[in-house]
Every structure is written in structure tokens, then in C-alpha cells.
Scaffold this motif. Sequence first.
Motif, short mmCIF file in Angstrom:
data_model
loop_
_atom_site.label_atom_id
_atom_site.label_comp_id
_atom_site.label_asym_id
_atom_site.label_seq_id
_atom_site.Cartn_x
_atom_site.Cartn_y
_atom_site.Cartn_z
N VAL A 301 10.77 -3.75 -3.63
CA VAL A 301 11.69 -3.57 -2.50
C VAL A 301 12.06 -2.10 -2.36
CG1 VAL A 301 13.99 -4.09 -1.63
CG2 VAL A 301 12.60 -5.92 -2.59
N ASP A 302 12.34 -1.44 -3.49
CA ASP A 302 12.66 -0.01 -3.45
C ASP A 302 11.48 0.80 -2.91
OD1 ASP A 302 15.26 0.54 -3.99
OD2 ASP A 302 14.96 1.14 -6.08
N LEU A 303 10.27 0.46 -3.36
CA LEU A 303 9.08 1.16 -2.87
C LEU A 303 8.91 0.93 -1.37
CD1 LEU A 303 6.50 2.79 -3.31
CD2 LEU A 303 5.35 0.66 -3.99
N ALA A 304 9.17 -0.31 -0.93
CA ALA A 304 9.08 -0.62 0.50
C ALA A 304 10.09 0.19 1.30
CB ALA A 304 9.29 -2.11 0.72
N ARG A 305 11.26 0.44 0.73
CA ARG A 305 12.26 1.27 1.42
C ARG A 305 11.72 2.68 1.65
NH1 ARG A 305 16.13 -1.36 -2.41
NH2 ARG A 305 17.23 -2.96 -1.20
N ARG A 306 11.06 3.22 0.63
CA ARG A 306 10.50 4.56 0.77
C ARG A 306 9.39 4.58 1.82
NH1 ARG A 306 9.81 7.16 -5.33
NH2 ARG A 306 12.05 7.61 -5.68
N VAL A 307 8.49 3.63 1.76
CA VAL A 307 7.39 3.59 2.73
C VAL A 307 7.94 3.44 4.14
CG1 VAL A 307 5.37 2.31 3.49
CG2 VAL A 307 5.75 2.67 1.05
N ALA A 308 8.85 2.49 4.32
CA ALA A 308 9.36 2.17 5.65
C ALA A 308 10.14 3.31 6.27
CB ALA A 308 10.22 0.91 5.58
N THR A 309 10.82 4.10 5.46
CA THR A 309 11.63 5.19 6.02
C THR A 309 10.75 6.20 6.74
OG1 THR A 309 13.23 4.91 4.23
CG2 THR A 309 13.35 6.95 5.48
N GLY A 310 9.62 6.52 6.16
CA GLY A 310 8.69 7.43 6.84
C GLY A 310 8.01 6.78 8.02
N VAL A 311 7.58 5.52 7.85
CA VAL A 311 6.91 4.81 8.94
C VAL A 311 7.83 4.68 10.14
CG1 VAL A 311 5.90 2.60 9.63
CG2 VAL A 311 5.36 3.58 7.39
#
Length: 407
Positions: A301-311
Amino acid sequence: MRAGSPRLLREINDRAAIEALLRNGPLTRAELEGIIGLSKPATAQLLTRLEEEGTVLRDGLRGGGRGPRAQLWTVNGALAHVAAIALTPDAVDVVIADISGATITEHRAPMPRTGVLEAFHSAVTKAAAQAGLTTDALHHVVVGSPGAVDPTTGRLNYAPHMPDWENKNIPEELEALLDTPVTVENDVNLVALEEMIAGRAVGVRNFVLLWPADAVGAAVVVNGVLLRGATGGAGEIDAMRVPDRAHAETGTDRAGSRYGDLLDSASVARLARAHGVSARSGQVAVEKALSAGPAGREFLVDLARRVATGVANVVAVLDPELVLLSGEIAQAGGTTLADLVAAELRRLVVPRTPVELALVTGKPVRSGALHSALSVVREQVFGLPAATTEPFRGPNQQGATAPGTST
């Protein structure tokens, strides 16, 4: 009818037959007749004409059942040869194929930190020799590389991890080395092209493909055409500043970190360790997290937060139909990671853009380069429509019409 019409009609029918053979492989006359819609005599005459020209060959017989075996026809692959190359800081990976798309040989060689042009030339020369060719006998070469080639200067930008490639007119120098036309294309752009041909983006007109890695890359497709930008840098989002929204503390600048620094292998592994998931690389960390219970889930979930913020920044500007995740880390996370990124993305932007895992795996950069090279050569040899891309080409092609454009 105009005097030129019968000839034009023959050319159209010939191209349709060649395209059918390229797409479907060896076909009988009856099968080809059914695909292109000509009569039996017209199809037989077409095949005779193409055989006399050396465009098609007989390729054995298809038997079975009680009836007679039928002659198979195929495109003459020896009409032209291409090379597709995936270039990384560590290796050069070459495949050589004939115009039918049949692979003739593959060769992979390490890439040194210095003397890169010599190492590149040696690798391609060896691959060509394995195929019984010289490099100047290759009709076209497509190189997939990190970074982006500036169409004005030919220099490779956005690739600080590619030592000894800077300050060179890359297409020009590679053409001089190989003595044949060369196209240099961004590696993630080639992956997007491959997804348009054989992946989840088939029929999708507007999408973004993201490749989380040590140098984050993205490809942007608008109205079915790759967007490159004025200096070739469209999609080069590695240096984009984004806040770190991961809940676990890993020492990042919360107010705004380099996007690539949040998603490189070492950073992903640190984030995993902060959640109690120990691994030597980001890819392994993601793989372990899938079976690591609540701790693994929290890390993902934390990794997804990082990916999604840029996307989210990209989606807010482009409003694409689809976001695709590709590369080793994305593939390791599978649909679980893609679904988590989609959920986080919905918290950040208004568009409810689907997020899916890219379908093409294995060697997608090299596969995209091969399809691109075949597209160029099939246009030249057979007059078939080329892919709707506009790669930067070297001096041997100056003044030529780029695929998908018109003069």
C-alpha cells in the motif's frame, strides 16, 4: 475505368495478400482466398505473379484427411533483414530477424563503462555474423535505449546512468559504425508500442505506460501516436518532484523528492524493510510482500502511494483512457499492486482511470524494437502502412517520411 486502375488494383491485392501471409504465417491458396476475398483464379494468378517476383515462396504441403494435400505459401524472408537492440547501462541485447519476422539469431554482450561504441559495434557485428550477414546487409536497425534522443542534436538526454554515451550524436555515430540506417528510440516508448501491437493497449487511443525502476520512465500515447515533445523528453518523469506519501519513515524528503529516488530498487527495498519485509532488491521485496501477511500488505500500500502520487500528475494533465504498469517491480506486484495504485489514484485525481498490468513480458523493449524495425522495412519493400510513430532517424534517412506522417 482509368488506364492505371488495373495496375493499382493488382498492387492493392498484392499488398493485402502479403499482409495476410505476414500476419497469419504460411497459408494455402484457399485460406488466402478466404482472407483477401478474391476468386480462386484471381488468387492463383496473384500467387504465381508474386512467386515469379520472388516475393513469396512455396513452403511445403498441408495434409490430413482424405483429400489431397494443399500447397502452402509464405513470404520470402530473405528479401530483407533487420536488427532490434535493447541497450542498457550493463548490456546490449541483439536479435536479428528476416522480413517475415522469423528470428535468425540472438546475441547478448556486456556493456563496459568506457568504449561503449566499440562494444556496441562488436556485439552487433557478432550477431550479424551469426546470421550469415554483415551489418551493412541489415536493412534497418532499431535501438531501444534509456533516455531520449534530442531530434535537433542527436544527443542522448535524461540518461545520467548511461556513462560514455553523452555528448555524441547517437544515431549518426551508430549509422557510421554499422553502415546502415538506424533508429534510436526510448526504451519505454518501445514497450508502449509493443502493448499497442500485442498487449493490453490494443485498440486504446490514449494511454500512459509507467515503468518504475532505477530510472523511472513513462510513455505517453495520444490519439494512437507516441508523444515525444520538443526535445524528445515527453514521459521522462524520473526527475519530477513529488511528495513522499508513504506512511513508513525511510528518510526521504517528505515535501518533495525526486520521483526516481522514491521508486528505485534500493528505495523500494528500504521501504519494505521499514515494514519488516527484508529483501536485497525492490523486485524481491515486492515478490516476498505478496505472501508476507499484513506487513507485506502495508508495504505494498505504501509503495502504491508512491507510484500513484507521480502518476496523478500525469493523469491530471492528460486524462488518459488507461494507465499501464510495466517492468520488473510492476510485474512482481502483479494485479495486486496495480489495484492498489488504482485505489490510491482515485484519492488524488478526478478521472477514474483504470490501472492495469502490462501484458507483454520477457523482453518487451527488444520486442518493440523488432516490430518497429519490421514496420519500417515492410513499408519500404512492400508498401505496407508503417506504425504511427515518429522516431528520430539518422543521416541515412534525412528527408524520408517518418512512419505515420505524410509529406
